[in-house]
Design an enzyme around this catalytic site. Structure first.
Site, PDB file in Angstrom:
ATOM      1  N   TYR A 178       0.855  -1.190   0.000  1.00 17.67           N
ATOM      2  CA  TYR A 178       0.000   0.000   0.000  1.00 17.67           C
ATOM      3  C   TYR A 178       0.887   1.235   0.000  1.00 17.67           C
ATOM      4  O   TYR A 178       1.852   1.309   0.755  1.00 17.67           O
ATOM      5  CB  TYR A 178      -0.895  -0.005   1.247  1.00 17.67           C
ATOM      6  CG  TYR A 178      -1.786   1.205   1.394  1.00 17.67           C
ATOM      7  CD1 TYR A 178      -2.844   1.422   0.515  1.00 17.67           C
ATOM      8  CD2 TYR A 178      -1.580   2.134   2.425  1.00 17.67           C
ATOM      9  CE1 TYR A 178      -3.683   2.534   0.659  1.00 17.67           C
ATOM     10  CE2 TYR A 178      -2.415   3.239   2.575  1.00 17.67           C
ATOM     11  CZ  TYR A 178      -3.462   3.431   1.696  1.00 17.67           C
ATOM     12  OH  TYR A 178      -4.287   4.522   1.844  1.00 17.67           O
ATOM     13  N   ASP A 182       9.058   2.701  -0.234  1.00 16.92           N
ATOM     14  CA  ASP A 182       8.041   3.334   0.590  1.00 16.92           C
ATOM     15  C   ASP A 182       8.281   2.891   2.030  1.00 16.92           C
ATOM     16  O   ASP A 182       7.919   1.793   2.426  1.00 16.92           O
ATOM     17  CB  ASP A 182       6.648   2.939   0.107  1.00 16.92           C
ATOM     18  CG  ASP A 182       5.549   3.600   0.941  1.00 16.92           C
ATOM     19  OD1 ASP A 182       5.879   4.160   2.011  1.00 16.92           O
ATOM     20  OD2 ASP A 182       4.385   3.541   0.528  1.00 16.92           O
ATOM     21  N   LYS A 220       4.408   8.638   9.085  1.00 16.72           N
ATOM     22  CA  LYS A 220       4.183   8.022  10.397  1.00 16.72           C
ATOM     23  C   LYS A 220       5.191   8.463  11.464  1.00 16.72           C
ATOM     24  O   LYS A 220       5.025   9.554  12.006  1.00 16.72           O
ATOM     25  CB  LYS A 220       4.076   6.499  10.226  1.00 16.72           C
ATOM     26  CG  LYS A 220       2.855   6.166   9.332  1.00 16.72           C
ATOM     27  CD  LYS A 220       2.411   4.736   9.309  1.00 16.72           C
ATOM     28  CE  LYS A 220       1.057   4.606   8.623  1.00 16.72           C
ATOM     29  NZ  LYS A 220       1.046   3.922   7.344  1.00 16.72           N
TER      30      LYS A 220
HETATM   31  C1  LIG Z   1       0.342   4.444   6.022  1.00 18.80           C
HETATM   32  C2  LIG Z   1       1.057   4.208   4.743  1.00 18.80           C
HETATM   33  C3  LIG Z   1       0.909   5.078   3.649  1.00 18.80           C
HETATM   34  C4  LIG Z   1      -0.099   6.189   3.637  1.00 18.80           C
HETATM   35  O1  LIG Z   1       0.160   7.158   4.573  1.00 18.80           O
HETATM   36  P1  LIG Z   1      -1.022   8.133   5.039  1.00 18.80           P
HETATM   37  O2  LIG Z   1      -0.362   9.081   5.964  1.00 18.80           O
HETATM   38  O3  LIG Z   1      -2.059   7.256   5.661  1.00 18.80           O
HETATM   39  O4  LIG Z   1      -1.546   8.790   3.822  1.00 18.80           O
HETATM   40  C5  LIG Z   1       1.695   4.871   2.541  1.00 18.80           C
HETATM   41  N1  LIG Z   1       2.565   3.855   2.491  1.00 18.80           N
HETATM   42  C6  LIG Z   1       2.724   2.993   3.501  1.00 18.80           C
HETATM   43  C7  LIG Z   1       3.729   1.896   3.397  1.00 18.80           C
HETATM   44  C8  LIG Z   1       1.960   3.128   4.653  1.00 18.80           C
HETATM   45  O5  LIG Z   1       2.092   2.242   5.643  1.00 18.80           O
END
Ligand SMILES: *Cc1c(COP(=O)(O)O)cnc(C)c1O
Length: 437
Positions: A146, A241, A274
């Site tokens: 994601y 990511d 995060k």
């Molecule tokens: C949480 C997450 C996102 C999205 O971040 P948001 O702040 O919720 O938009 C993107 N990539 C990864 C791997 C994530 O865990």
């Protein structure tokens, strides 16, 4: 006898009248596991208290950001100080520079960084940057990873490698996902094949190095290594990511873990979120100087944000990084996380329940399966009914894990040995109620 009113139920009913599904992000709704979401009244350290005043040991921690636990005094103080100086200016501040310097110090593959407000925004901007920098359109992503809810990333695999993806959300036109190729995670042969077909038109490969959005699945070292080699060979950019894994699995992120096993390993672009915001809306993307200088105002790739680099959020992020960068922080955190997964494994074994777990730093995953899955279809072989029963068994006993079997878990520095023991005791009872399998 009448049941006492459950204030979570009352709030959820009210919420559903004015907010779609009663929540501002879908997984909070407990749709996968059933039941009523807990409305959080307040949180401190490893705990939160729900609307009924019931205490829960929190293994979600806002889905990762709360690595110090809730309400760490140094972070609270930094935020309070920052608030007094103003909420937002739409003009640069010193703290943005400091935070960029700190990020670059700990994640050396990032020579320059831009701050934004959410992981979605950071991921979306990183893809645009990769396309702008390479002059190419096509991108590869992996099933089960994601990267936020940007249009071009809400895709599932088409049929075969020659066809590109299908949108997984209504409202995303096919034209928008026609450049996104979706491959199976950890499948080296398929990646080779995709590069052979499309390599010279690929702007980037984007992946979660340790996928936390299909519970917990590591990219195998050969898979990561080959992805790096193929990108270099074909002039595509490798985007890691690390919104979840950055400053969560290690001070240098998951890339530092892979760099120990793959000499010279580094991504071209890293996406963070995060933990770097410590619970405030803050995310970032960054990479090589030559790539980052393609961004406006220096270059032709447009990207902007009214609240980007927000002064309160940067104060919160800086105070958080000041704590996690202290010597021994991740060793202690990893020790707590391993104590948890080992305790859970022991409890499952006593109850005769199939169980396996993995962790890195303060991030963990477990599966009601005999061995760790390597990709999304294997993750989805988990018995959903049994997971849901376990989830509610834990929740009833005051242990809050993610309300879906495809989500990772998080331990914070505030989780004590006693908290972990209490969790394992709850798990022992919940596994016993589940029965053998
Ligand atoms: C949480 C997450 C996102 C999205 O971040 P948001 O702040 O919720 O938009 C993107 N990539 C990864 C791997 C994530 O865990």
């Amino acid at each position: 006898m009448t049941r006492p009113t459950d204030l979570n139920d009352t709030l959820f009913q009210r919420a559903r009248r004015v907010i779609p599904g009663g929540v501002n992000s879908p997984v909070r709704a407990f749709q996968a596991v059933g039941g009523t979401p807990r409305f959080v009244q307040r949180a401190q350290g490893a705990y939160f208290w729900d609307a009924n005043g019931k205490r829960h040991i929190d293994y979600i921690g806002s889905w990762g950001p709360m690595i110090l636990g809730h309400g760490h005094p140094a972070v609270v103080e930094a935020v309070q100080q920052a608030l007094l100086d103003g909420f937002s200016f739409g003009a640069p501040t010193e703290r943005e520079v400091q935070l960029a310097e700190e990020i670059i110090r700990y994640v050396p593959s990032m020579e320059m960084v831009r701050l934004v407000s959410s992981g979605t925004e950071a991921g979306m901007s990183a893809i645009r940057l990769a396309r702008g920098a390479t002059g190419r359109s096509k991108i590869i992503k992996f099933n089960g990873c994601y990267h936020g809810h940007a249009d071009s990333l809400l895709v599932k695999a088409g049929s075969g490698l020659a066809t590109f993806g299908h949108a997984t959300s209504a409202g995303v036109p096919p034209e928008v996902v026609q450049h996104t190729l979706v491959l199976e995670y950890n499948d080296v042969a398929q990646l080779e094949e995709a590069f052979a077909l499309h390599g010279d038109n690929l702007a980037c490969v984007i992946m979660e190095p340790i996928a936390g959005n299909m519970n917990f699945v590591r990219a195998s070292v050969p898979f990561m290594q080959r992805a790096r080699e193929l990108c270099t060979l074909h002039g595509a950019l490798l985007i890691l990511d690390e919104v979840m894994t950055g400053f969560r699995v290690a001070l240098g992120g998951a890339q530092s873990v892979y760099a120990q096993q793959i000499p010279g390993f580094a991504p071209d672009i890293t996406v963070l979120g995060k933990v770097i915001g410590g619970g405030m809306p803050l995310a970032a993307f960054g990479g090589k100087r030559a790539v980052m200088e393609q961004l406006a105002p220096l270059g032709p790739v447009y990207q902007a944000g009214t609240l980007s680099g927000n002064p309160v959020a940067t104060a919160c992020g800086l105070a958080t990084l000041a704590q996690v960068s202290q010597p021994g922080f991740y060793d202690r955190l990893a020790g707590s996380t391993r104590a948890l997964t080992a305790g859970l494994a022991g409890a499952a074994k006593e109850a005769g329940v199939d169980f396996c777990a993995d962790s890195e730093g303060g991030m963990f995953g477990f599966f009601l399966l005999p061995e760790l899955p390597q990709n999304y279809p294997a993750v989805m072989e988990t018995d959903r009914e049994r997971f849901n029963a376990l989830f509610h068994g834990l929740l009833d006993r005051g242990v809050y894990i993610a309300p879906a079997l495809y989500e990772a878990g998080f331990v914070s520095a505030a989780h004590s040995a006693a908290d972990i023991e209490e969790t394992v005791a709850a798990a022992r009872a919940a596994f016993a109620a589940l029965g053998r399998k």
